[in-house]
Each structure stands twice: as structure tokens, then as C-alpha cells.
Design an enzyme around this catalytic site. Structure first.
Site, mmCIF file in Angstrom:
data_model
loop_
_atom_site.group_PDB
_atom_site.id
_atom_site.type_symbol
_atom_site.label_atom_id
_atom_site.label_comp_id
_atom_site.label_asym_id
_atom_site.label_seq_id
_atom_site.Cartn_x
_atom_site.Cartn_y
_atom_site.Cartn_z
ATOM 1 N N CYS A 247 0.850 -1.201 0.000
ATOM 2 C CA CYS A 247 0.000 0.000 0.000
ATOM 3 C C CYS A 247 0.879 1.242 0.000
ATOM 4 C CB CYS A 247 -0.891 0.008 1.239
ATOM 5 S SG CYS A 247 -1.755 1.568 1.462
ATOM 6 N N CYS B 264 -0.613 5.956 7.146
ATOM 7 C CA CYS B 264 -1.945 5.558 7.618
ATOM 8 C C CYS B 264 -1.841 4.848 8.965
ATOM 9 C CB CYS B 264 -2.571 4.642 6.569
ATOM 10 S SG CYS B 264 -4.154 3.971 7.049
ATOM 11 N N CYS C 286 -2.807 -0.210 8.927
ATOM 12 C CA CYS C 286 -1.870 -1.340 8.911
ATOM 13 C C CYS C 286 -0.544 -0.895 9.512
ATOM 14 C CB CYS C 286 -1.628 -1.805 7.484
ATOM 15 S SG CYS C 286 -3.091 -2.458 6.704
ATOM 16 N N GLN D 260 -18.064 -9.288 13.656
ATOM 17 C CA GLN D 260 -16.649 -9.584 13.403
ATOM 18 C C GLN D 260 -16.239 -9.087 12.014
ATOM 19 O OE1 GLN D 260 -14.428 -10.962 15.407
ATOM 20 N NE2 GLN D 260 -15.782 -11.462 17.118
ATOM 21 N N TYR E 116 -19.964 -12.725 27.546
ATOM 22 C CA TYR E 116 -19.459 -11.640 26.693
ATOM 23 C C TYR E 116 -19.808 -11.994 25.242
ATOM 24 C CZ TYR E 116 -16.376 -11.220 30.816
ATOM 25 O OH TYR E 116 -15.855 -11.142 32.077
ATOM 26 N N GLU F 165 -24.385 -10.392 27.699
ATOM 27 C CA GLU F 165 -23.657 -9.278 27.077
ATOM 28 C C GLU F 165 -24.128 -7.965 27.704
ATOM 29 O OE1 GLU F 165 -21.360 -8.410 24.595
ATOM 30 O OE2 GLU F 165 -22.057 -6.369 24.945
ATOM 31 N N ASP G 297 -15.514 -14.821 25.927
ATOM 32 C CA ASP G 297 -14.828 -14.034 24.887
ATOM 33 C C ASP G 297 -14.776 -12.589 25.366
ATOM 34 O OD1 ASP G 297 -13.810 -12.927 22.602
ATOM 35 O OD2 ASP G 297 -15.474 -13.457 21.288
ATOM 36 N N CYS H 125 -8.687 -11.753 22.924
ATOM 37 C CA CYS H 125 -8.002 -10.816 22.024
ATOM 38 C C CYS H 125 -6.781 -10.214 22.722
ATOM 39 C CB CYS H 125 -8.959 -9.726 21.571
ATOM 40 S SG CYS H 125 -9.720 -8.852 22.947
#
Ligand code: SAH
Length: 467
Positions: free
Chosen positions: A79, A85, A88, A296, A325, A346, A395, A422
Site C-alpha cells: 500500500c 496511515c 496497517c 466480526q 461476553y 452481554e 470471549d 483478544c
């Protein structure tokens, strides 16, 4: 100053350093005599000249002045605006090395924070599941709209840690359809003199253009986030006419956000053409996704990850499952394909509305959803209503599971726990607690959901120890 005393590191100092690691934010990390220096755009394995731009007591930030010896993992980012940016952060790192770093990060956390032995971890880790083609994978984009120095209308992404817009309508990790959508919206704005929102002045109309594309269905949603009323969108029929010609266009929505805020979306939406939502599938399960729904963003990897959750849950059809969650209940419904009953918990009410709608859509009456804190609802359901589970899935957000929730899992003692995470640090911390007496790690799988960033997702299958 004695000879052994280290020189104080100061702003504008120049050093030659070797980059040893990459941080969560995608910066290279090197050391000056043990003092950590974070350098944006430096890649693990590089030897660089860095200028100190901020020197704190125990660490500092440097600017990459020159690469003296280029890392064997350094690649030319495909890119053209990768460096400016904020999206990424590690495109200049080869994809193989990105995967290797993410895998090692999880492994190190499990060893250092989780206290598991290297042998155990190596035996139980399946490896990392990356993408064959790590581009154009995202199903959702939010482009800020603004004007450049010459007053030209632009759309793109924010530069790292700022709100300066880097013009880019052809983002390599987004769906290719975005290019066409942005062209149409920007041309319409120019032709009808519709102003981009200016956040400093809190004036102007269009703030962001949000797009969603169904990976399986190809259905497209365009949502314009506007400041003020829809009256400013003169001749909006022209815009609708042009957008609806795009193959797959299903929903055109306005979202109202007149606040002076960094939040992208406001609470109120109005559909100006088509349906209020798009539909997509994860495996056989159908989900309807509105402009405000959390969904997602990497559908291909999500399917693989959920298949792994299903594998670790090892459902035979008779199990009671709690999905804590649960977001919009995507995992709950996926597991409901094979479970007797699934409960989801949730904290965000709108997400539970989506979960219930989607349960209905799939005819999954054997699901039930609760709005509230998982660490409150789950213990209450266990203690007062004597609810139990054969399998618990968690999660949690980055901060991991609440201690109260872990205690309830151990008291309820489901046969299996599947932990989706995560954040490998809090994952390892929580596993240490769960595995002290009650559970044992069976398998660990790592997934690359966010290629070209340092984020990493992990799925851990835990089995109750025989007592
Ligand atoms: N399992 C879902 C989303 C997980 S993201 C999926 O696969 O799509 C983590 C979710 O936890 C978010 O939806 C967030 O709103 C929710 N959350 C955060 N704190 C919570 C809490 N204390 N109790 C319940 N949910 C919480």
C-alpha cells in the site's frame, strides 16, 4: 559522574540500535544500554539510526532516521500510504514473520504470565492460522470525509494517533467495492456542494462513510454519518440512484451524529433506500447486521475460529452452554446448532436485541439472552436459580474476565471451558487461575484476524480435572 553510571538519555540524542521486537502498536522496540526505545516504522531485525523524540524516565520514543542494515523480514509495503496511515501498522513486515511474532507472543505470555512450562505449551499449541491472501479481508470500513489543504474533498483514513485524513479510497485490506462507493458519494457531494464535516469548527455535513459487505451474500450497506439534518443532502435521489446500481446494494442509511465527539456513530438511524440491514452467514447460521451492530470484521477467519470453538466445545447435542461476553450472539448461535440450550450474556443492550432477532431468524428457540454484566448475571443465575453448564465459552474484552466470573466457573464446574481472547496477557493471567486446581489446558489455537496489525486472537480449550 562515575564511569559505571549510565548517560542520561535525552531528547534529540542520536543512537544506533538493533530492533529486537515489535509492540502492540506495531512500533519497533530496541534498547539503548537497556533503556527501551519505541520506534515507529522500524522492523524487528533492523539496525537503525534513531533520534530520541521523547525521553521518559524508563523508556522513550524515537524517530527512524536511517536503516543501516535492513531486516531480512522487511518488505516493501504494497500500500502506497502504509507508512502514514494508522491502519496497517506492520505492512513492512513479511506476512510469515507477522504470524511468527503473533504466535510467539501468545506462547511467551502463557509461559511468563500463565506460568505454564515450555514443554506443556509447545505440546498443546496447534500453531497459528493465518490467511492465504491477507488482503481485502475486512467486511466493514469507516472512512472519515474532509478537505485537504487546497479545499478538495477527500475520504480515507486517519494517520496514526491523529485526526489528519490520509486520502485513500483504495485500501488494500478493504473490500474492492469501497472504491466505487466512495467515488459516487464524493462526486455527489462535489456536484451538489455538500460540505464535509469539519471537526475543529463543528460545521459541515458528512462526517464518515460507513460500508458493510456480506462475505457470503455480497449484500452491501452504505451508511452516511451526518452532522445536522438530512435536509442538507440536496437531491439525495441522485445519490441513491447512483449507489443502487452497484451490484449487491441492499441498504442505504443515514446515521445522525451532531455531537462534538470522537465517537463515529450516533444513536439514530434512518433508512433512505432498501432494507434496514444486510444479511450474512457464518457457516449455516444467518445473521442480520444493521449499521450499529457489532459484527466480526474478518469473516473468513471468524468462520475458522468459530469452527475451532465448536471443536473444543465438543458438543454432542445434549449440552447446556453459556456464552459469556456474547456480543450479538454470533458464537451462541453457532454453538446452538449442536447444543441443547445456549445462554448468552452481554452488557450492550443493542447487541442483545440483535442476538434475539438472529436467534428468531434461525428458528433457534433453545437460546436465551441476558443484558448485563457477565460477572453479575452468571453468578446470580448459578446461585439463585441453580443454573448450570456443561460448557462455558468466554470471549471477554482486552481486560479479560472478572475474578467473580472465574470463581463462578470454578464453582459451577462445567466439563469444558473454551476461552476466546483478544489479549494474550490477560488470557494467560486468567488461565493461571483456572488451571491452578480446576482445569487443564487441552489445546491452544492462534488466529490472525487482523492481518498487518499486531492484534492476535487465541482460542483455548480447557478440560475439568478429574477430582
Ligand atoms: N463473542 C462476540 C464478541 C466478543 S467482544 C463475538 O464473537 O462476536 C467482547 C464483548 O464483551 C463486547 O460485545 C462487549 O460489549 C462485551 N462486554 C464487555 N464487558 C462486559 C461485561 N462486564 N459483561 C458482559 N459483556 C461485556
Amino acid at each position: 559522574m562515575s564511569l559505571t553510571e549510565k548517560k542520561k538519555i535525552e531528547k534529540n540524542d542520536i543512537y544506533e540500535i538493533v530492533i529486537e521486537d515489535m509492540t502492540e502498536a506495531g512500533e519497533g522496540l530496541g534498547k539503548i544500554d537497556g533503556y527501551p526505545l519505541f520506534v515507529k516504522d522500524a522492523i524487528v531485525g533492523d539496525t537503525i539510526v534513531a533520534k530520541v523524540i521523547k525521553a521518559k524516565k524508563n523508556y522513550g520514543y524515537g524517530r527512524l532516521e536511517k536503516v543501516l542494515i535492513s531486516s531480512e523480514y522487511r518488505v516493501a509495503p504494497p500500500c502506497p500510504v502504509a507508512r502514514q496511515c494508522g491502519g496497517c501498522t506492520i505492512q513492512a513486515l513479511s506476512y510469515e514473520k507477522q504470524l511468527d511474532l503473533k504466535y510467539k507472543k501468545v506462547k511467551n505470555c502463557l509461559e511468563r504470565i500463565g506460568g505454564f512450562s515450555r514443554e506443556e505449551i509447545e505440546q498443546k499449541m496447534e500453531g497459528i492460522y493465518g490467511m492465504d491472501v491477507p488482503y481485502h479481508y475486512r467486511n466493514k470500513a469507516q472512512f472519515p470525509v474532509g478537505t485537504d489543504r487546497e479545499g478538495k474533498l477527500i475520504a480515507g483514513f486517519y494517520a496514526g494517533r491523529t485526526h489528519n485524513i490520509i486520502e485513500n479510497t483504495d485500501c488494500l485490506i478493504q473490500n474492492v467495492k469501497n472504491n466505487e462507493i466512495l467515488d459516487i458519494v464524493l462526486s455527489y457531494m462535489k456536484k451538489n456542494h455538500i460540505k464535509a464535516y469539519d471537526e475543529k469548527q463543528h460545521k459541515g455535513c458528512i462526517r464518515h462513510i460507513l460500508t458493510r459487505v456480506g462475505y457470503v451474500t455480497g449484500e452491501i450497506m452504505v451508511c452516511l454519518i451526518i452532522n445536522g439534518s438530512a435536509k442538507q443532502l440536496k437531491k439525495k435521489e441522485e445519490l441513491i440512484e447512483a449507489l443502487k446500481k452497484i451490484e449487491g446494494m441492499t441498504s442505504i442509511v443515514l446515521n445522525y451524529n451532531s455531537e462534538k465527539t470522537n465517537r463515529i456513530l450516533g444513536d439514530e438511524c434512518e433508512t433512505i433506500w432498501g432494507r434496514d440491514y444486510i444479511v450474512d452467514y457464518i457457516g449455516e447460521v444467518e445473521y442480520q447486521i444493521g449499521p450499529l451492530s457489532f459484527y466480526q470484521v474478518n469473516p473468513q477467519q471468524t468462520k475458522r475460529l468459530y469452527d475451532k470453538v465448536m471443536e473444543y466445545a465438543d458438543l454432542k447435542g445434549e449440552e447446556i452452554v453459556w456464552d459469556l461476553y456474547c456480543g450479538i450472539g454470533t458464537i451462541s448461535l453457532f454453538l446452538a446448532q449442536k447444543a441443547k440450550k445456549v445462554y448468552g450474556v452481554e452488557i450492550v443492550e443493542g447487541a442483545i436485541d440483535d442476538a434475539r432477532k438472529n436467534a428468531k431468524r434461525n428458528g433457534m428457540n433453545h437460546t436465551e439472552f441476558f443484558v448485563g454484566k457477565a460477572e453479575e448475571i452468571f453468578p446470580i443465575q448459578y446461585e439463585k436459580n441453580h443454573e448450570r453448564a456443561d460448557v462455558v465459552v468466554v470471549d471477554p474484552p482486552r481486560k479479560g474476565c472478572d475474578a467473580m466470573l472465574l470463581d463462578t466457573i470454578m464453582a459451577m464446574a462445567p466439563e469444558r471451558v473454551v476461552y476466546v481472547s483478544c489479549d494474550p496477557g490477560t488470557l494467560a493471567r486468567d488461565l493461571r487461575i483456572l488451571c491452578e486446581d480446576a482445569y487443564e489446558i487441552e489445546r491452544v489455537a492462534v488466529y490472525d484476524q487482523f492481518c498487518h496489525s499486531m492484534h492476535v486472537e487465541t482460542v483455548v480449550g480447557l478440560q475439568r480435572k478429574d477430582t
